[in-house]
Design an enzyme around this catalytic site. Structure first.
Site, PDB file in Angstrom:
ATOM      1  N   TYR A 100       4.116   6.106  15.582  1.00 17.08           N
ATOM      2  CA  TYR A 100       2.868   4.878  15.254  1.00 17.08           C
ATOM      3  C   TYR A 100       1.667   5.817  16.088  1.00 17.08           C
ATOM      4  O   TYR A 100       0.635   5.802  15.421  1.00 17.08           O
ATOM      5  CB  TYR A 100       3.347   3.757  15.808  1.00 17.08           C
TER       6      TYR A 100
ATOM      7  N   VAL B 136       0.705  -1.296   0.116  1.00 18.15           N
ATOM      8  CA  VAL B 136      -0.003  -0.104   0.103  1.00 18.15           C
ATOM      9  C   VAL B 136       0.821   1.145  -0.038  1.00 18.15           C
ATOM     10  O   VAL B 136       0.525   2.440  -0.088  1.00 18.15           O
ATOM     11  CB  VAL B 136      -1.047   0.072   1.234  1.00 18.15           C
TER      12      VAL B 136
END
Length: 271
Positions: A168, A79
């Protein structure tokens, strides 16, 4: 699965006419993505799934055929390749003939703590968790508007409870906020956008399963962060994703739904 009759979705309990609905899933061949693919197939959905590993894609496709009699359009891609991702969504819509749902499961992070993390690590983590779902939804939006469909972006407990690594956590928090913003933008077109934020999931072969096998004492200590005494089952997260895609959730839009079992610390290694 969890006491639910898989035939219910095909009879329309999940959504009137659930059988034959079409859903695109990124990262849909392993872990939570695999469980989501299987749950939607059990409801009678037609599916398009992408992932990085050809063997995993073939395995989930074979399982869907064997267990549920459905066929999948699968494509091996990363992706992070934004043009390939956009092409996958467009081709999937063409092959399926319509799109009722989009689930963006693929994600991850690169880098460790602040001193040892490069700008490229922040960039890659953002592209995985923010840019990827944005591009997938951009390409799917017109199709979803045509069916009154919805999108579910898979975020994380780390997006709303502080936990390392910071890149993250920041990317997952951005993903949650993006879903809410896009829900407002696309709502007038009849498209709902929601987030699901799983807690720490026990998936064989992944980090927490390795901790369980390699350091049982640390794993048992981590289990105490969960009021129920166990980590999250990815099948339970998949159930919530399927619900959010259904008409039963038509009043849910721009929401972030934690599926974390009441988890406290998002990591076995502290805040």
């Amino acid at each position: 699965m969890n006491g639910v009759d898989d035939t219910d979705g095909a009879r329309g309990v999940g959504r009137p006419g659930a059988a034959g609905r079409a859903v695109i899933v990124t990262g849909g061949s392993r872990g939570l993505g695999r469980e989501t693919t299987l749950r939607l197939a059990a409801q009678g959905c037609d599916l398009a799934v992408c992932g990085r590993d050809a063997a995993s894609l073939e395995a989930v496709a074979e399982e869907v055929r064997a267990r549920h009699g459905r066929t999948l359009h699968t494509e091996r891609l990363d992706v992070l390749d934004e043009s390939a991702l956009a092409a996958f969504v467009r081709e999937s819509a063409a092959r399926l003939g319509r799109v009722h749902g989009l689930v963006t499961v693929a994600g991850g992070a690169r880098g460790t703590d602040l001193r040892d993390t490069e700008p490229s690590d922040w960039d890659l983590t953002c592209r995985l968790n923010v840019t990827h779902p944005a591009i997938a939804l951009r390409e799917a939006a017109d199709h979803l508007a045509g069916t009154g469909g919805s999108a579910v972006l898979v975020s994380s407990i780390s997006g709303w409870k502080p936990a390392p690594p910071a890149q993250y956590a920041a990317a997952k928090a951005a993903q949650i906020h993006m879903a809410s913003s896009l829900a407002r933008e696309l709502g007038p077109r009849g498209v709902r956008v929601n987030c699901v934020s799983p807690g720490s999931m026990l998936i064989e072969g992944k980090g927490w399963a390795r901790l369980r096998d390699e350091d049982p004492r640390a794993y048992r200590a981590f289990e105490k962060e969960f009021p129920g005494g166990r980590l999250v089952d990815p099948r339970d997260v998949a159930e919530v994703i399927a619900f959010l895609l259904s008409d039963r959730a038509r009043g849910v839009n721009g929401a972030n739904i934690p599926v974390d079992g009441g988890q406290n610390a998002p990591s076995a290694y502290g805040y």
